[in-house]
Write an enzyme that holds these catalytic residues in place. Structure first.
Site, PDB file in Angstrom:
ATOM      1  N   ASP A   1      34.096  31.501  20.550  1.00  0.00           N
ATOM      2  CA  ASP A   1      32.823  30.839  20.217  1.00  0.00           C
ATOM      3  C   ASP A   1      32.474  29.772  21.257  1.00  0.00           C
ATOM      4  O   ASP A   1      32.135  28.642  20.897  1.00  0.00           O
ATOM      5  CB  ASP A   1      32.927  30.231  18.810  1.00  0.00           C
ATOM      6  CG  ASP A   1      31.551  30.006  18.183  1.00  0.00           C
ATOM      7  OD1 ASP A   1      30.562  30.519  18.745  1.00  0.00           O
ATOM      8  OD2 ASP A   1      31.486  29.317  17.151  1.00  0.00           O
TER       9      ASP A   1
ATOM     10  N   ALA B   1      31.617  20.143   8.960  1.00  0.00           N
ATOM     11  CA  ALA B   1      32.472  19.184   9.660  1.00  0.00           C
ATOM     12  C   ALA B   1      32.055  17.777   9.253  1.00  0.00           C
ATOM     13  O   ALA B   1      30.862  17.482   9.144  1.00  0.00           O
ATOM     14  CB  ALA B   1      32.324  19.367  11.169  1.00  0.00           C
TER      15      ALA B   1
ATOM     16  N   LEU C   1      28.902  15.764   9.820  1.00  0.00           N
ATOM     17  CA  LEU C   1      28.576  15.975  11.243  1.00  0.00           C
ATOM     18  C   LEU C   1      27.733  17.226  11.441  1.00  0.00           C
ATOM     19  O   LEU C   1      26.884  17.287  12.314  1.00  0.00           O
ATOM     20  CB  LEU C   1      29.873  16.111  12.059  1.00  0.00           C
ATOM     21  CG  LEU C   1      30.701  14.853  12.271  1.00  0.00           C
ATOM     22  CD1 LEU C   1      32.021  15.184  12.969  1.00  0.00           C
ATOM     23  CD2 LEU C   1      29.924  13.832  13.089  1.00  0.00           C
TER      24      LEU C   1
ATOM     25  N   GLY D   1      27.806  24.763   9.042  1.00  0.00           N
ATOM     26  CA  GLY D   1      27.546  26.094   9.594  1.00  0.00           C
ATOM     27  C   GLY D   1      27.846  27.149   8.550  1.00  0.00           C
ATOM     28  O   GLY D   1      28.055  26.835   7.378  1.00  0.00           O
ATOM     29  N   GLY D   2      27.862  28.412   9.019  1.00  0.00           N
ATOM     30  CA  GLY D   2      28.063  29.516   8.092  1.00  0.00           C
ATOM     31  C   GLY D   2      29.430  29.509   7.430  1.00  0.00           C
ATOM     32  O   GLY D   2      29.625  30.075   6.361  1.00  0.00           O
ATOM     33  N   PHE D   3      30.415  28.873   8.074  1.00  0.00           N
ATOM     34  CA  PHE D   3      31.781  28.950   7.557  1.00  0.00           C
ATOM     35  C   PHE D   3      32.248  27.695   6.853  1.00  0.00           C
ATOM     36  O   PHE D   3      33.367  27.618   6.387  1.00  0.00           O
ATOM     37  CB  PHE D   3      32.746  29.261   8.706  1.00  0.00           C
ATOM     38  CG  PHE D   3      32.539  30.634   9.223  1.00  0.00           C
ATOM     39  CD1 PHE D   3      33.226  31.694   8.665  1.00  0.00           C
ATOM     40  CD2 PHE D   3      31.618  30.872  10.212  1.00  0.00           C
ATOM     41  CE1 PHE D   3      33.013  32.976   9.119  1.00  0.00           C
ATOM     42  CE2 PHE D   3      31.399  32.156  10.667  1.00  0.00           C
ATOM     43  CZ  PHE D   3      32.088  33.207  10.122  1.00  0.00           C
TER      44      PHE D   3
HETATM   45  N1  LIG Z   1      36.778  17.037  17.086  1.00  0.00           N
HETATM   46  C1  LIG Z   1      35.493  16.666  17.092  1.00  0.00           C
HETATM   47  N2  LIG Z   1      35.144  15.438  17.514  1.00  0.00           N
HETATM   48  C2  LIG Z   1      33.860  15.063  17.519  1.00  0.00           C
HETATM   49  N3  LIG Z   1      32.843  15.840  17.112  1.00  0.00           N
HETATM   50  C3  LIG Z   1      33.120  17.072  16.686  1.00  0.00           C
HETATM   51  C4  LIG Z   1      34.454  17.551  16.641  1.00  0.00           C
HETATM   52  N4  LIG Z   1      34.436  18.810  16.151  1.00  0.00           N
HETATM   53  C5  LIG Z   1      33.142  19.093  15.907  1.00  0.00           C
HETATM   54  N5  LIG Z   1      32.340  18.065  16.218  1.00  0.00           N
HETATM   55  C6  LIG Z   1      30.876  18.017  16.120  1.00  0.00           C
HETATM   56  O1  LIG Z   1      30.544  18.247  14.774  1.00  0.00           O
HETATM   57  C7  LIG Z   1      29.356  19.036  14.705  1.00  0.00           C
HETATM   58  C8  LIG Z   1      29.601  20.191  13.756  1.00  0.00           C
HETATM   59  O2  LIG Z   1      30.664  20.976  14.246  1.00  0.00           O
HETATM   60  P1  LIG Z   1      30.955  22.443  13.694  1.00  0.00           P
HETATM   61  O3  LIG Z   1      32.064  22.988  14.499  1.00  0.00           O
HETATM   62  O4  LIG Z   1      31.115  22.429  12.245  1.00  0.00           O
HETATM   63  O5  LIG Z   1      29.615  23.191  13.915  1.00  0.00           O
HETATM   64  P2  LIG Z   1      28.910  23.863  15.197  1.00  0.00           P
HETATM   65  O6  LIG Z   1      29.856  23.990  16.330  1.00  0.00           O
HETATM   66  O7  LIG Z   1      27.657  23.096  15.476  1.00  0.00           O
HETATM   67  O8  LIG Z   1      28.509  25.251  14.612  1.00  0.00           O
HETATM   68  P3  LIG Z   1      29.384  26.553  14.376  1.00  0.00           P
HETATM   69  O9  LIG Z   1      30.277  26.282  13.213  1.00  0.00           O
HETATM   70  O10 LIG Z   1      28.376  27.585  14.093  1.00  0.00           O
HETATM   71  O11 LIG Z   1      30.155  26.796  15.642  1.00  0.00           O
HETATM   72  C9  LIG Z   1      29.002  19.443  16.110  1.00  0.00           C
HETATM   73  O12 LIG Z   1      27.964  18.597  16.573  1.00  0.00           O
HETATM   74  C10 LIG Z   1      30.233  19.156  16.898  1.00  0.00           C
HETATM   75  O13 LIG Z   1      29.905  18.766  18.216  1.00  0.00           O
END
Ligand SMILES: Nc1ncnc2c1ncn2[C@@H]1O[C@H](COP(=O)(O)OP(=O)(O)OP(=O)(O)O)[C@@H](O)[C@H]1O
Length: 475
Positions: free
Chosen positions: A188, A61, A53, A56-58
């Protein structure tokens, strides 16, 4: 079925296994390994990542399937990797902290319907691609929200209307109120972390607390990168200091600006020279909302709203314009920099009471009101006596006196006259009246008449004030 390898930098993460196309086999089959790097693919023997999905830096997903549920439920698997080469003690510390945070996430996910449920959390230790070393990853498995995040929505539909952002603000503020009351700071907030389910419900995703934990163990060795998104994080977060509920409120205001203006490079709206957000020229919204956003965006955490409830109250309060000179006091410039060593691992909520916002409205003073009433009565009597000597009829005299007196009351209300003027004016008027009467009335008689008028004015004003007070208590 295709399974995605979760090892970062795996040369060929897509793996295809035809036997997994059958759900019966999928349920019973033994662990599968990545054909390129040997990473176990069925995480915790149960979750099968199917699609990346985002990364990121950490960590990353993944969209995944849970083979232990009847319908092979879809879920999101989030992977965190502690940065740097950690000693066994540091790794153990990271694991302990991760578990502690996961427990908190599980609680809030279960208790609030707009926070994804946490299904599982577990660490995975596997041989590293570097010979003789091991890699440790932490995984969180959570509810999959089938929809679009606000960043995607913005890209698709363009700028949001004021009504649309107000609805989002109200929804997310209620979630933040719940989260903050649990002593948790999200850290965040940004459009990509607010997800709109297909059914319209908004969800708050991606609590930074767990990222904080995977990072915390490394801070022992002096390496720390901080958890925030540039542009959305307020100064206290960027400088690595304590975070507060108002830290999230600041990020929520920046999120709102992004949605309202459609500006994806949100830092373009920040004027580094004055250290203030200069967004008003980019979009037109009601002064009420503009003032609330400006107060959420103040650099000093103590001068922002202190809780989500305060913002909700302000949004729902009768519209009142806060002068922008007050809400944007100059702040020392803060340069974005990496977060300093972070030894605190629990989300922080400031316990001591923060300095309250100074009142915008001037305090009402009953004494001043009565003094002004006395002045008006005294001056009104003098003017009437004076005019009666030069004007032909009592009616004309009364009308002229009322006009002059109204002007004086207006001047007091506008604060054009006040203080010592309230003595100087009657003294001059008394001189003029004595000159006009030339002995028809003595000074004593004139003063007695004027003082009587002043006392009457004071009494009438006090009576009206009392009635007003009683009515406001009753209604
Ligand atoms: N529970 C969830 N259900 C559906 N989509 C999700 C869920 N959690 C995260 N995502 C989607 O997955 C993608 C990656 O999420 P992730 O949290 O890893 O990165 P981010 O929010 O884009 O970046 P960062 O880690 O820098 O905050 C994003 O598009 C986010 O909207």
């Amino acid at each position: 079925m295709e399974i995605y390898c979760t090892r970062p930098r795996c040369p060929r993460p897509q793996n295809y296994f035809s036997d997994l196309d059958d759900h019966g086999t999928m349920r019973t089959v033994q662990q599968k390994y990545c054909t390129a790097c040997g990473m176990p693919l069925m995480l915790d023997g149960r979750y099968l990542p199917t699609k990346l999905l985002g990364r990121g830096g950490f960590g990353a997903a993944f969209l995944a399937r849970d083979r232990r549920t009847p319908g092979m439920r879809q879920c999101v698997v989030k992977q965190f990797q502690p940065a740097g080469d950690l000693s066994p003690t540091q790794l153990q510390l990271a694991q302990d902290l991760f578990e502690r945070e996961a427990v908190v996430l599980e609680q809030i996910g279960r208790q609030h319907e707009q926070i994804p449920d946490l299904y599982a959390f577990f660490p995975v230790i596997i041989p590293s691609l570097r010979a003789g070393e091991e890699d440790q990853f932490f995984y969180l498995v959570q509810e999959y929200i089938d929809g679009q995040n606000l960043e995607e929505e913005l890209a698709q539909k363009g700028k949001y209307s004021e009504q649309e952002v107000l609805e989002i603000l109200q929804e997310i503020l209620k979630v933040l109120k719940f989260v903050h009351e649990k002593g948790i700071i999200h850290r965040d907030i940004k459009p990509s972390n607010i997800m709109r389910h297909r059914n319209g419900k908004l969800f708050l995703l991606d609590f930074g607390a767990v990222k904080q934990v995977t990072n915390a163990a490394t801070s022992v060795s002096g390496v720390s990168t901080g958890i925030y998104s540039l542009g959305f994080a307020p100064p206290e977060q960027m400088s690595g200091g304590q975070v507060f509920p108002s830290t999230d409120l600041y990020a929520l205001a920046v999120t709102t600006l992004m949605l309202l203006t459609g500006e994806t490079e949100i830092t373009q709206l920040f004027d580094a020279y004055s250290n203030q957000w200069k967004w008003r020229g980019h979009v037109s919204v009601s002064p009420h909302l503009a003032d609330i956003l400006d107060k959420m965006l103040i650099s000093a955490a103590s001068q922002r709203y202190q809780s989500a409830q305060e913002v909700l109250n302000a949004l729902n309060a009768p519209q009142k314009h806060i002068p922008s000179t007050y809400i944007n006091p100059p702040q020392p410039s803060v340069t974005p920099q990496p977060q300093s060593q972070q030894t605190q691992t629990q989300p922080q909520v400031q316990k001591q009471s923060l300095s309250q916002t100074p009142p915008v409205k001037q305090q009402f003073s009953l004494v001043k009101l009565l003094v002004r009433a006395g002045f008006s009565g005294f001056e009104g009597a003098l003017i009437t006596i004076g005019l009666s000597t030069i004007l032909p009829s009592p009616i004309v005299t009364l009308v002229a006196a009322c006009v002059i007196l109204s002007g004086l009351i207006f001047a007091q209300w506008k604060r054009w006259i006040g203080g010592s003027d309230l003595l100087i004016f009657p003294a001059i008027t008394l001189g003029i009246v004595l000159f006009l009467l030339r002995g028809n009335l003595t000074v004593g008689e004139i003063v007695i008449l004027s003082v009587a008028a002043a006392l009457m004015a004071i009494a009438v004003t006090a009576l009206f004030r009392l009635i007003y007070k009683l009515l406001s208590l009753l209604l």
